[in-house]
Each structure stands twice: as structure tokens, then as C-alpha cells.
Enzyme design. Structure first.
Site, mmCIF file in Angstrom:
data_model
loop_
_atom_site.group_PDB
_atom_site.id
_atom_site.type_symbol
_atom_site.label_atom_id
_atom_site.label_comp_id
_atom_site.label_asym_id
_atom_site.label_seq_id
_atom_site.Cartn_x
_atom_site.Cartn_y
_atom_site.Cartn_z
ATOM 1 N N LYS A 1 -5.594 -25.004 -13.628
ATOM 2 C CA LYS A 1 -5.943 -24.196 -14.796
ATOM 3 C C LYS A 1 -4.716 -23.813 -15.604
ATOM 4 O O LYS A 1 -4.718 -23.895 -16.840
ATOM 5 C CB LYS A 1 -6.716 -22.944 -14.345
ATOM 6 C CG LYS A 1 -7.259 -22.096 -15.478
ATOM 7 C CD LYS A 1 -8.503 -21.328 -15.054
ATOM 8 C CE LYS A 1 -8.196 -20.188 -14.105
ATOM 9 N NZ LYS A 1 -7.754 -18.968 -14.837
ATOM 10 N N SER A 2 -3.651 -23.388 -14.925
ATOM 11 C CA SER A 2 -2.438 -22.977 -15.627
ATOM 12 C C SER A 2 -1.854 -24.123 -16.452
ATOM 13 O O SER A 2 -1.444 -23.933 -17.603
ATOM 14 C CB SER A 2 -1.393 -22.490 -14.625
ATOM 15 O OG SER A 2 -1.832 -21.344 -13.945
ATOM 16 N N ARG B 1 -8.626 -6.347 -7.463
ATOM 17 C CA ARG B 1 -8.945 -7.227 -6.335
ATOM 18 C C ARG B 1 -8.638 -6.604 -4.979
ATOM 19 O O ARG B 1 -9.255 -6.990 -3.985
ATOM 20 C CB ARG B 1 -8.219 -8.573 -6.496
ATOM 21 C CG ARG B 1 -8.887 -9.478 -7.516
ATOM 22 C CD ARG B 1 -8.243 -10.844 -7.570
ATOM 23 N NE ARG B 1 -8.920 -11.697 -8.547
ATOM 24 C CZ ARG B 1 -8.362 -12.751 -9.128
ATOM 25 N NH1 ARG B 1 -7.124 -13.082 -8.848
ATOM 26 N NH2 ARG B 1 -9.053 -13.476 -9.990
ATOM 27 N N ARG C 1 -12.866 -15.647 -8.461
ATOM 28 C CA ARG C 1 -12.287 -15.799 -7.121
ATOM 29 C C ARG C 1 -13.009 -14.951 -6.080
ATOM 30 O O ARG C 1 -13.102 -15.336 -4.909
ATOM 31 C CB ARG C 1 -10.791 -15.498 -7.165
ATOM 32 C CG ARG C 1 -10.063 -16.424 -8.128
ATOM 33 C CD ARG C 1 -8.574 -16.468 -7.907
ATOM 34 N NE ARG C 1 -7.906 -17.077 -9.047
ATOM 35 C CZ ARG C 1 -7.819 -18.384 -9.273
ATOM 36 N NH1 ARG C 1 -8.373 -19.243 -8.435
ATOM 37 N NH2 ARG C 1 -7.204 -18.848 -10.349
ATOM 38 N N ARG D 1 -1.662 -24.719 -20.754
ATOM 39 C CA ARG D 1 -0.383 -24.973 -21.413
ATOM 40 C C ARG D 1 -0.360 -26.324 -22.119
ATOM 41 O O ARG D 1 0.272 -26.474 -23.169
ATOM 42 C CB ARG D 1 0.751 -24.865 -20.386
ATOM 43 C CG ARG D 1 1.034 -23.414 -19.958
ATOM 44 C CD ARG D 1 1.803 -23.357 -18.649
ATOM 45 N NE ARG D 1 2.232 -22.007 -18.281
ATOM 46 C CZ ARG D 1 1.436 -21.075 -17.746
ATOM 47 N NH1 ARG D 1 0.157 -21.358 -17.521
ATOM 48 N NH2 ARG D 1 1.907 -19.880 -17.436
ATOM 49 N N ASP E 1 -2.971 -15.383 -6.711
ATOM 50 C CA ASP E 1 -4.379 -15.672 -6.992
ATOM 51 C C ASP E 1 -5.162 -16.033 -5.736
ATOM 52 O O ASP E 1 -6.401 -16.006 -5.741
ATOM 53 C CB ASP E 1 -4.505 -16.809 -8.008
ATOM 54 C CG ASP E 1 -4.192 -16.352 -9.419
ATOM 55 O OD1 ASP E 1 -4.270 -15.137 -9.682
ATOM 56 O OD2 ASP E 1 -3.860 -17.203 -10.260
ATOM 57 N N LYS F 1 -6.055 -7.643 -12.124
ATOM 58 C CA LYS F 1 -6.608 -8.979 -12.335
ATOM 59 C C LYS F 1 -7.983 -8.841 -12.994
ATOM 60 O O LYS F 1 -8.299 -7.828 -13.607
ATOM 61 C CB LYS F 1 -6.672 -9.734 -11.008
ATOM 62 C CG LYS F 1 -5.308 -10.133 -10.461
ATOM 63 C CD LYS F 1 -4.678 -11.215 -11.322
ATOM 64 C CE LYS F 1 -3.403 -11.753 -10.727
ATOM 65 N NZ LYS F 1 -2.834 -12.858 -11.540
ATOM 66 N N ARG G 1 -8.154 -5.459 -19.193
ATOM 67 C CA ARG G 1 -6.883 -5.886 -18.595
ATOM 68 C C ARG G 1 -5.696 -5.504 -19.479
ATOM 69 O O ARG G 1 -5.755 -5.666 -20.700
ATOM 70 C CB ARG G 1 -6.897 -7.394 -18.332
ATOM 71 C CG ARG G 1 -7.971 -7.804 -17.338
ATOM 72 C CD ARG G 1 -7.961 -9.285 -17.047
ATOM 73 N NE ARG G 1 -6.761 -9.687 -16.330
ATOM 74 C CZ ARG G 1 -6.513 -10.948 -15.954
ATOM 75 N NH1 ARG G 1 -7.385 -11.909 -16.246
ATOM 76 N NH2 ARG G 1 -5.417 -11.241 -15.289
ATOM 77 N N SER H 1 5.506 -11.668 -13.110
ATOM 78 C CA SER H 1 4.414 -12.246 -13.888
ATOM 79 C C SER H 1 4.871 -13.470 -14.667
ATOM 80 O O SER H 1 5.711 -13.365 -15.574
ATOM 81 C CB SER H 1 3.835 -11.204 -14.861
ATOM 82 O OG SER H 1 2.917 -11.807 -15.754
#
Length: 429
Positions: free
Chosen positions: A23-24, A347, A389, A28, A316, A343, A123, A168
Site C-alpha cells: 500500500k505504501s 489500536r 487491521r 507513492r 502496523d 491510527k 486523526r 513517522s
């Protein structure tokens, strides 16, 4: 709301899976391809709700993007060709899209408004907004710009040297991307290493970055040149099946073409530390990223401690690691993970509540969890907390529970792993 009821399987897991693209990296690839000059092709793209948000945002700014399943063609004409969108940009549930796009939009000569779904709206964005304002960005929104919706009035930016106050990759990436549009050299200093997909991919697009210890520097006003990207399998998605095979007796799974970037493989280190039977085959470098096939077999597990620089490499994966810990002998301690509080949901609290409902012995701490194993899990009705998740973690828990688990809403899973249940059904047949 889309409820799902899962029954215990009482048999080993067997088979081969190719998990969806990372996904990351998928996010990008669209962003960088859209501000590059020329046609960028992306193979094994993650066709999920979150990644489609990124595609739709750049289409709204005039970029031609063609899609055929997991193959993408981006016809970029450089960042200056982007046009001001006529409507507010919708980010859905995608925190990656929101935070990285702030870095890009802050330096573009246009006005944009950004908003998201109810989860994303809660968030915090000030971790990105604050350094961007130091660079001269004009960003307004709720609570002094801490929450969406936000309005960005793009303008000329100046370079800064920014010491990250949090671990981060999203904040690091937003500042580096803003640095592309700034005058001079922008430097980010990390507390400890975080995901480096932004740096690796920018280099693939011809951008010069310098790394000196914990400092990463980028020269402003650099142009990106189109390239071809292969997206490896997402190790965060693979983690659910790695844990499934590790906790269901007599199981053996093979996961194909999984990304093995060292900033992301903390889940594998934890499995090995707990005594899992795990190995990598056919390792190679493709598109600048390490990939390989992961073979995992069931084996008795023992507890471990997860802390410090390990945490950003598996942040994650902590929900599924917590489930793993319930099936290991001894007490597993997870700390230095306060980032989990902000998140898609809190979580730390969500994992504690969910696993406790299923019969686990879990203690919540300010920055992590204490999990006492090994415990027999039982069925119950649990929430997804609008978090993909958490929904997938509860689904894997059903494989070792004594009775059915009902999940109130599995629709969030589509944000990262649309075919999750197809792959799960494939290995339990």
C-alpha cells in the site's frame, strides 16, 4: 455495515498465496508518477479503496491515469502542469494520502480543500502541518489545522532542518516532498529509522537525496523523470497469514513476492524471536526493493519483548502480533508504541478490548500491551472499530477459537486488502 460470522476450522492451513501490492509503495507510485515528466508504468499496484483515492485526486488535478487491474499508466507532465481542482479533494480513510499530499499541495500554486471520512477526520494532522508551516505553508482547518477538513493555499516554500518529534515515515515524507518545491536544501533528522519507501522511490525518479547518519537531505527545485515501478507484495498484508500459519497446528504456507525492505520486516524478526519456523526463498531486488518468497510452518512459540527501534518496523502489524502473543508461552511485552493511539482507531485500546472479549489475558499500558499466554480463545461478537487491521486480526483469531466469532463490520478491509477472504478461504479448504 457488513457483518461477518466466522467458524472455527479445526484443521491445518495449507497452500500458496500472492498477497496484494504494498500500500505504501502503491500510493507513492501514483504521487511521484503524477508530478514526473513522462509516462510511468506501475505493475502489481494495490487496487484498493485507499489507493484509488490517490488516483482520483490526481485525476481531479488533470493527470491522465489509465488502469487495467493491477497495471497502471501515469502520463505525467511535471508538477507545474497540475491544475487547481474545482471540488474539494476526498481522501476517504487514507492517512497516507492525506499527510503526503499536504507536503505536495503546500508548494503548488493553487488552492485546495481536503476532507475525509469520519475516521480520518479524527486523526491528527498537526504533526505534518506544523513543519510545513515552518516552511511557509498556508494551511487552515479545525483546531488550528490539527484535523480535516483543511484548506491549503499553496505558495513558495523555504527549506528547513526539521527534527522529527515522532517516529513517522508519513511526517518525514511530507517534509521531504515539500522540500522538492522549496528553495535550498531541506533536511529531516529521524529519532530512529522509519520506512524508507519515499527516499528509495524518489531516487528511482531521478531525485538526488543525501543520507548522513540520521539526517536525510533533499535539494529543492528538482524535476522527476518517469520510470517503471514494480510493487512488491505488502508485508503488512502478508503478516496476517504468517501469523495464521504460526498459530494453527500443522500448518504450512508459502507467500510469494513479498516486499522485504529492512524498514518493514520487524514482523519476521518477532516471529523468529518467538521460535517460528520461517525462511526466505528466491530473494531478489526488483524495482529497487528486496522481494522474496516466505515459507512458514507451525511450531511452538515463546514470548518476547518488542520495544525501541524495532517498533517503527512493525507498527502496523502490532494488532496481529498481539494475537500471535496470545498463542505463545510466557508474557509478551510491547512498548514504545504510543503511535498506535492515533491510527485508524486507538489500536492499543481496541486490541485490548477485542482480545479480552475472546478470552485472552491482555493489559493495556500507556504505550503498549502486556499479553500473557498461552491462552485458549473462544468466540464472541467483536467490533472492527472501522479499522481494516482490527477486522483482519479478528478474522485470523477465528482460526484458533473454540466457537464462532462475529465481526460487526468487515467493509474497512477493502481499504487495503479487497480479496482478503478469498485468500483466507483458499488456505482453509
Amino acid at each position: 455495515m457488513k457483518e461477518r460470522i466466522l467458524q472455527p476450522i479445526n484443521r491445518p492451513l495449507q497452500g500458496t498465496i500472492e498477497v496484494p501490492g504494498d500500500k505504501s509503495i502503491s500510493h507513492r507510485s501514483i504521487m511521484f508518477g503524477s508530478i514526473a515528466q513522462g509516462t510511468t508504468t506501475v505493475d502489481h499496484f494495490l487496487d484498493s479503496e485507499d489507493c484509488m483515492r490517490t488516483i482520483n485526486i490526481f485525476r481531479a488535478m488533470g493527470v491522465t491515469i489509465e488502469q487495467q487491474g493491477s497495471s497502471i499508466s501515469i502520463h505525467g507532465k511535471g508538477s507545474q502542469s497540475l491544475t487547481e481542482p474545482v471540488e474539494p479533494l476526498y481522501f476517504g480513510n487514507s492517512g497516507t494520502t492525506a499527510r503526503l499530499m499536504l507536503g505536495i499541495l503546500a508548494g503548488l500554486p493553487m488552492f485546495t480543500t481536503l476532507y475525509g471520512d469520519i475516521s480520518l477526520t479524527k486523526r491528527p494532522m498537526n504533526r505534518v502541518v506544523d513543519p510545513l508551516r515552518l516552511m511557509g505553508a498556508s494551511i487552515a482547518g479545525r483546531s488550528q489545522g490539527n484535523y480535516l477538513p483543511l484548506a491549503v493555499d499553496g505558495r513558495r516554500l523555504k527549506s528547513i532542518h526539521y527534527h522529527l518529534p515522532v517516529k513517522s515515515a508519513q511526517v518525514k515524507s511530507a517534509v521531504l516532498l515539500a522540500g522538492l518545491f522549496a528553495e535550498g536544501i531541506t533536511t529531516v533528522t529521524e529519532i530512529s529509522p522509519t520506512r524508507n519507501h519515499t527516499e528509495s522511490m524518489l531516487r528511482a525518479f531521478g531525485v538526488e537525496l543525501n543520507k548522513n547518519g540520521s539526517d536525510i537531505s533533499i535539494h529543492g527545485k528538482q524535476a522527476l523523470t518517469a520510470t517503471d515501478i514494480y510493487v512488491p507484495g505488502d508485508i503488512s498484508s502478508a503478516a496476517f497469514f504468517l501469523v495464521a500459519a504460526a498459530i494453527v497446528p500443522d500448518s504450512q504456507l508459502k507467500l510469494l513476492h513479498v516486499g522485504l525492505n529492512e524498514t518493514r520486516t520487524g514482523i519476521m524478526d518477532v516471529l523468529l524471536a518467538m521460535g517460528a519456523d520461517l525462511r526466505i526463498e528466491e530473494e531478489q531486488v526488483k524495482g529497487g526493493e528486496r522481494i522474496g518468497n516466505i515459507i512458514i510452518r507451525y511450531q511452538e512459540l515463546t514470548a518476547t519483548t518488542i520495544e525501541g527501534e524495532m517498533v517503527p518496523r512493525l507498527i502496523d502489524e502490532i494488532p496481529i502480533i498481539a494475537l500471535l502473543a496470545t498463542q505463545a508461552e510466557g508474557t509478551t511485552v510491547i512498548k514504545d508504541a504510543a503511535e498506535l493511539r492515533v491510527k485508524e482507531t486507538d489500536r492499543i485500546r481496541a486490541v485490548t478490548e477485542t482480545l479480552t472479549k475472546l478470552g485472552a489475558s491482555v493489559e493495556e499500558t500507556e504505550d503498549g500491551l502486556i499479553i500473557h499466554g498461552k491462552t485458549q480463545l473462544h468466540g464472541n461478537r467483536v467490533q472492527s472499530y472501522h479499522d481494516h487491521r482490527m477486522a483482519m486480526m479478528a478474522s485470523i483469531a477465528s482460526l484458533v477459537a473454540t466457537s464462532e466469532i462475529a465481526i460487526d463490520d468487515i467493509s474497512p478491509i477493502a481499504t487495503s486488502y479487497p480479496r482478503f477472504y478469498d485468500d483466507l478461504n483458499q488456505i482453509v479448504q
